[in-house]
Design a protein around this motif. Sequence first.
Motif, PDB file in Angstrom:
ATOM      1  N   GLY A 175       1.294  -0.951   0.047  1.00 19.62           N
ATOM      2  CA  GLY A 175       0.107   0.009   0.247  1.00 19.62           C
ATOM      3  C   GLY A 175       0.908   1.179   0.066  1.00 19.62           C
ATOM      4  N   VAL A 176       2.013   1.009  -0.123  1.00 16.76           N
ATOM      5  CA  VAL A 176       3.111   2.366   0.622  1.00 16.76           C
ATOM      6  C   VAL A 176       4.334   2.244   0.016  1.00 16.76           C
ATOM      7  CG1 VAL A 176       4.081   3.801   1.906  1.00 16.76           C
ATOM      8  CG2 VAL A 176       1.824   3.637   2.539  1.00 16.76           C
ATOM      9  N   ILE A 177       4.723   2.382  -0.850  1.00 15.46           N
ATOM     10  CA  ILE A 177       5.952   1.539  -1.545  1.00 15.46           C
ATOM     11  C   ILE A 177       7.114   3.140  -2.684  1.00 15.46           C
ATOM     12  CG2 ILE A 177       7.246  -0.070  -3.665  1.00 15.46           C
ATOM     13  CD1 ILE A 177       4.867  -1.936  -3.155  1.00 15.46           C
ATOM     14  N   LEU A 178       8.134   3.428  -1.798  1.00 12.42           N
ATOM     15  CA  LEU A 178       8.744   3.542  -2.783  1.00 12.42           C
ATOM     16  C   LEU A 178       9.079   3.330  -3.458  1.00 12.42           C
ATOM     17  CD1 LEU A 178      10.914   6.712  -3.393  1.00 12.42           C
ATOM     18  CD2 LEU A 178      11.827   5.574  -1.386  1.00 12.42           C
ATOM     19  N   PHE A 179       9.625   3.962  -5.217  1.00 12.05           N
ATOM     20  CA  PHE A 179      10.155   2.803  -5.818  1.00 12.05           C
ATOM     21  C   PHE A 179      10.786   3.760  -6.852  1.00 12.05           C
ATOM     22  CE2 PHE A 179       5.736   1.207  -6.368  1.00 12.05           C
ATOM     23  CZ  PHE A 179       6.025  -0.590  -6.470  1.00 12.05           C
ATOM     24  N   ASP A 180      12.792   2.877  -6.247  1.00 13.22           N
ATOM     25  CA  ASP A 180      13.311   3.239  -7.859  1.00 13.22           C
ATOM     26  C   ASP A 180      13.461   2.693  -9.112  1.00 13.22           C
ATOM     27  OD1 ASP A 180      16.098   4.531  -8.770  1.00 13.22           O
ATOM     28  OD2 ASP A 180      16.922   3.919  -7.277  1.00 13.22           O
ATOM     29  N   LEU A 181      12.672   4.350  -9.642  1.00 10.56           N
ATOM     30  CA  LEU A 181      12.416   3.583 -10.985  1.00 10.56           C
ATOM     31  C   LEU A 181      13.510   3.790 -12.461  1.00 10.56           C
ATOM     32  CD1 LEU A 181       9.362   5.535 -12.084  1.00 10.56           C
ATOM     33  CD2 LEU A 181       9.097   3.138 -11.104  1.00 10.56           C
ATOM     34  N   ALA A 182      14.605   4.354 -11.905  1.00 11.06           N
ATOM     35  CA  ALA A 182      15.792   4.483 -12.025  1.00 11.06           C
ATOM     36  C   ALA A 182      17.010   3.277 -12.849  1.00 11.06           C
ATOM     37  CB  ALA A 182      16.695   5.866 -12.425  1.00 11.06           C
ATOM     38  N   THR A 183      16.993   2.947 -10.736  1.00  8.77           N
ATOM     39  CA  THR A 183      17.440   1.223 -11.558  1.00  8.77           C
ATOM     40  C   THR A 183      17.327   0.734 -12.376  1.00  8.77           C
ATOM     41  OG1 THR A 183      18.665   2.223  -9.194  1.00  8.77           O
ATOM     42  CG2 THR A 183      18.511  -0.110  -9.502  1.00  8.77           C
ATOM     43  N   ILE A 184      15.668   0.094 -11.962  1.00  7.89           N
ATOM     44  CA  ILE A 184      14.459  -1.454 -12.285  1.00  7.89           C
ATOM     45  C   ILE A 184      14.983  -1.530 -13.705  1.00  7.89           C
ATOM     46  CG2 ILE A 184      12.508  -1.549 -12.699  1.00  7.89           C
ATOM     47  CD1 ILE A 184      11.544  -0.284 -10.222  1.00  7.89           C
ATOM     48  N   ARG A 185      14.680   0.521 -14.731  1.00 11.60           N
ATOM     49  CA  ARG A 185      14.862   0.598 -15.846  1.00 11.60           C
ATOM     50  C   ARG A 185      16.687   0.332 -16.124  1.00 11.60           C
ATOM     51  NH1 ARG A 185      11.263   4.566 -15.148  1.00 11.60           N
ATOM     52  NH2 ARG A 185      13.473   5.875 -15.531  1.00 11.60           N
ATOM     53  N   ARG A 186      17.529   0.833 -15.179  1.00 13.25           N
ATOM     54  CA  ARG A 186      18.652   0.497 -15.570  1.00 13.25           C
ATOM     55  C   ARG A 186      19.042  -1.005 -15.585  1.00 13.25           C
ATOM     56  NH1 ARG A 186      22.720  -0.246 -12.170  1.00 13.25           N
ATOM     57  NH2 ARG A 186      21.260   0.456 -10.195  1.00 13.25           N
ATOM     58  N   ILE A 187      18.690  -1.660 -15.227  1.00 14.03           N
ATOM     59  CA  ILE A 187      18.916  -3.432 -14.963  1.00 14.03           C
ATOM     60  C   ILE A 187      18.437  -4.201 -15.870  1.00 14.03           C
ATOM     61  CG2 ILE A 187      20.105  -2.704 -12.411  1.00 14.03           C
ATOM     62  CD1 ILE A 187      17.346  -4.313 -11.444  1.00 14.03           C
ATOM     63  N   LYS A 188      17.241  -3.260 -16.992  1.00 12.43           N
ATOM     64  CA  LYS A 188      16.271  -3.728 -17.294  1.00 12.43           C
ATOM     65  C   LYS A 188      15.618  -5.052 -16.825  1.00 12.43           C
ATOM     66  CE  LYS A 188      19.380  -3.149 -21.342  1.00 12.43           C
ATOM     67  NZ  LYS A 188      20.169  -3.768 -22.194  1.00 12.43           N
ATOM     68  N   LEU A 189      15.218  -4.452 -15.104  1.00 10.96           N
ATOM     69  CA  LEU A 189      14.182  -5.741 -14.950  1.00 10.96           C
ATOM     70  C   LEU A 189      12.036  -5.277 -15.390  1.00 10.96           C
ATOM     71  CD1 LEU A 189      13.084  -7.659 -12.461  1.00 10.96           C
ATOM     72  CD2 LEU A 189      13.341  -5.465 -11.251  1.00 10.96           C
ATOM     73  N   ASN A 190      11.739  -6.082 -16.071  1.00 10.55           N
ATOM     74  CA  ASN A 190      10.777  -5.655 -16.638  1.00 10.55           C
ATOM     75  C   ASN A 190       9.856  -6.706 -15.361  1.00 10.55           C
ATOM     76  OD1 ASN A 190       8.411  -6.293 -18.075  1.00 10.55           O
ATOM     77  ND2 ASN A 190       9.457  -6.069 -19.830  1.00 10.55           N
ATOM     78  N   VAL A 191       9.046  -5.972 -14.815  1.00  8.37           N
ATOM     79  CA  VAL A 191       7.802  -6.345 -13.491  1.00  8.37           C
ATOM     80  C   VAL A 191       6.714  -7.654 -14.500  1.00  8.37           C
ATOM     81  CG1 VAL A 191       6.706  -5.814 -11.358  1.00  8.37           C
ATOM     82  CG2 VAL A 191       8.890  -4.326 -11.894  1.00  8.37           C
ATOM     83  N   VAL A 192       6.289  -6.659 -14.920  1.00  8.79           N
ATOM     84  CA  VAL A 192       4.790  -6.733 -15.775  1.00  8.79           C
ATOM     85  C   VAL A 192       5.621  -8.705 -16.639  1.00  8.79           C
ATOM     86  CG1 VAL A 192       3.084  -7.161 -17.604  1.00  8.79           C
ATOM     87  CG2 VAL A 192       3.207  -5.436 -15.977  1.00  8.79           C
ATOM     88  N   GLU A 193       6.627  -9.056 -17.503  1.00  5.86           N
ATOM     89  CA  GLU A 193       7.203  -9.744 -17.772  1.00  5.86           C
ATOM     90  C   GLU A 193       7.632 -11.282 -16.415  1.00  5.86           C
ATOM     91  OE1 GLU A 193      10.062  -9.516 -20.272  1.00  5.86           O
ATOM     92  OE2 GLU A 193       9.170  -8.905 -22.240  1.00  5.86           O
ATOM     93  N   GLU A 194       8.183 -10.511 -15.513  1.00  4.11           N
ATOM     94  CA  GLU A 194       8.368 -11.516 -14.008  1.00  4.11           C
ATOM     95  C   GLU A 194       7.197 -11.884 -13.870  1.00  4.11           C
ATOM     96  OE1 GLU A 194      11.317 -12.418 -13.100  1.00  4.11           O
ATOM     97  OE2 GLU A 194      12.386 -11.274 -15.120  1.00  4.11           O
ATOM     98  N   SER A 195       6.086 -11.099 -13.344  1.00  3.92           N
ATOM     99  CA  SER A 195       4.872 -11.559 -13.293  1.00  3.92           C
ATOM    100  C   SER A 195       4.044 -12.501 -13.536  1.00  3.92           C
ATOM    101  CB  SER A 195       3.920  -9.432 -13.048  1.00  3.92           C
ATOM    102  OG  SER A 195       4.637  -9.346 -12.405  1.00  3.92           O
ATOM    103  N   ILE A 196       4.338 -12.789 -15.190  1.00  7.17           N
ATOM    104  CA  ILE A 196       3.771 -13.116 -16.109  1.00  7.17           C
ATOM    105  C   ILE A 196       3.990 -15.393 -15.438  1.00  7.17           C
ATOM    106  CG2 ILE A 196       3.689 -14.450 -18.110  1.00  7.17           C
ATOM    107  CD1 ILE A 196       3.029 -11.164 -18.721  1.00  7.17           C
ATOM    108  N   LYS A 197       5.903 -14.727 -15.158  1.00  9.68           N
ATOM    109  CA  LYS A 197       6.651 -16.008 -15.374  1.00  9.68           C
ATOM    110  C   LYS A 197       6.125 -16.349 -14.084  1.00  9.68           C
ATOM    111  CE  LYS A 197      10.087 -14.448 -17.621  1.00  9.68           C
ATOM    112  NZ  LYS A 197      12.282 -14.088 -18.435  1.00  9.68           N
ATOM    113  N   ILE A 198       6.190 -16.376 -13.120  1.00  7.34           N
ATOM    114  CA  ILE A 198       5.795 -15.868 -12.016  1.00  7.34           C
ATOM    115  C   ILE A 198       4.260 -16.897 -11.627  1.00  7.34           C
ATOM    116  CG2 ILE A 198       5.190 -15.890  -9.459  1.00  7.34           C
ATOM    117  CD1 ILE A 198       7.308 -13.571  -9.617  1.00  7.34           C
ATOM    118  N   LEU A 199       3.284 -16.743 -12.172  1.00 10.13           N
ATOM    119  CA  LEU A 199       2.217 -16.767 -12.177  1.00 10.13           C
ATOM    120  C   LEU A 199       1.672 -18.041 -13.139  1.00 10.13           C
ATOM    121  CD1 LEU A 199       0.304 -13.850 -13.001  1.00 10.13           C
ATOM    122  CD2 LEU A 199       0.189 -14.978 -10.597  1.00 10.13           C
ATOM    123  N   GLN A 200       2.791 -18.322 -14.519  1.00 11.43           N
ATOM    124  CA  GLN A 200       2.379 -19.671 -14.971  1.00 11.43           C
ATOM    125  C   GLN A 200       3.858 -21.006 -14.490  1.00 11.43           C
ATOM    126  OE1 GLN A 200       4.472 -18.254 -18.475  1.00 11.43           O
ATOM    127  NE2 GLN A 200       2.594 -17.302 -19.598  1.00 11.43           N
TER     128      GLN A 200
END
Length: 344
Positions: A175-200
């Motif tokens: 409900g409360v999250i501070l996101f470092d979006l710059a780092t997430i993009r820098r390491i090329k972490l695609n959160v949606v794609e990772e979510s799909i893999k986990i759900l599968q």
Amino acid sequence: MTRPFLNIIRNCAQITMKNPINICLSFDEKYAQHAAVTMVSLMKNCSRNIHFYIIDSEPSGITESRSKIVKLVEMYGAKISFRTIDLSVFKGFPVWKPMQDSPNKYVPYYRLCLADLLPEIERIIYLDTDIVVQGDIAKLYDLEFAKDQFIAGVNDMDSEELKEKISTSAYINSGVILFDLATIRRIKLNVVEESIKILQNFRERISLNIDQDLINIIFNDHIRLLDISWNAQSVGTPRGFKLGYDDKSIEKNIIHFIASHKPWMFNCKSGYQHLYFRYLSYTPWKLKCIKYLFIKIKKFIFEKKNVSATQKIIVVFGLPLLKRSIEDKNKKVYRFLGFKVYEY
């Protein structure tokens, strides 16, 4: 210290103060009133300029209330932008059963897309809309991350059980999250794609808190844990007092009315319920504060009230008639009008 160096320090400080704090919310028409309360409480207590980013869908989930929200934000000198999300990316994502037929059923997943949806933003605070902000959120926004940390949050009230279920080292409330979006993009972490893999591949690990589980699994070992003042999950139960979330002696910067303990509901047991209606009075929905009068009347007539981790009282017509205390060795003592009447 030379004057040029002092000027550099002064200019840097001024730039920091001018940089707005980025805040993200996602909600539909049903929660517009509550989102307004969150936004007003934040603006009234923040020392810096604010830029709200509202994640919406097509067709829009925010219809009649959009103009009200915009005028409210601009009245406080803050900025507001709306971003449209492509719902097709969530095709096949599990949906909470009561929301299966709702056009806004994917709202809890919107926060998974922030790095791609807001490419110009380096960091942002995501807030649920059942929240009241009491402290200066600039202090949260300016927190530093360690090299291997990408998000920051507070332990969920049930973190011990939930982290064991999904096999993570920590479990924060989303409900409360501070996101470092710059780092997430820098390491090329695609959160949606990772979510799909986990759900599968690991669907059996996921609890009812699907979006929250996904965030904890994906960012496992990359989370900075914050103290409970930044997400005090208030429920008004003995456990809430014991964990400190409802203990008023502990500073609360953000109060989060979790589960079914919403302040606009008659069964709310949180001792912070009044704060919601205080900030509601500054919104276009201020007439809804009349409901609080009926809530107070109901509680005056009869209320079972937890006052600490070990004490509960029954109030009838404003009088605390019966008090139950848990004392040494879990012994329960009942007092009627202050006189001990039973113990076991």
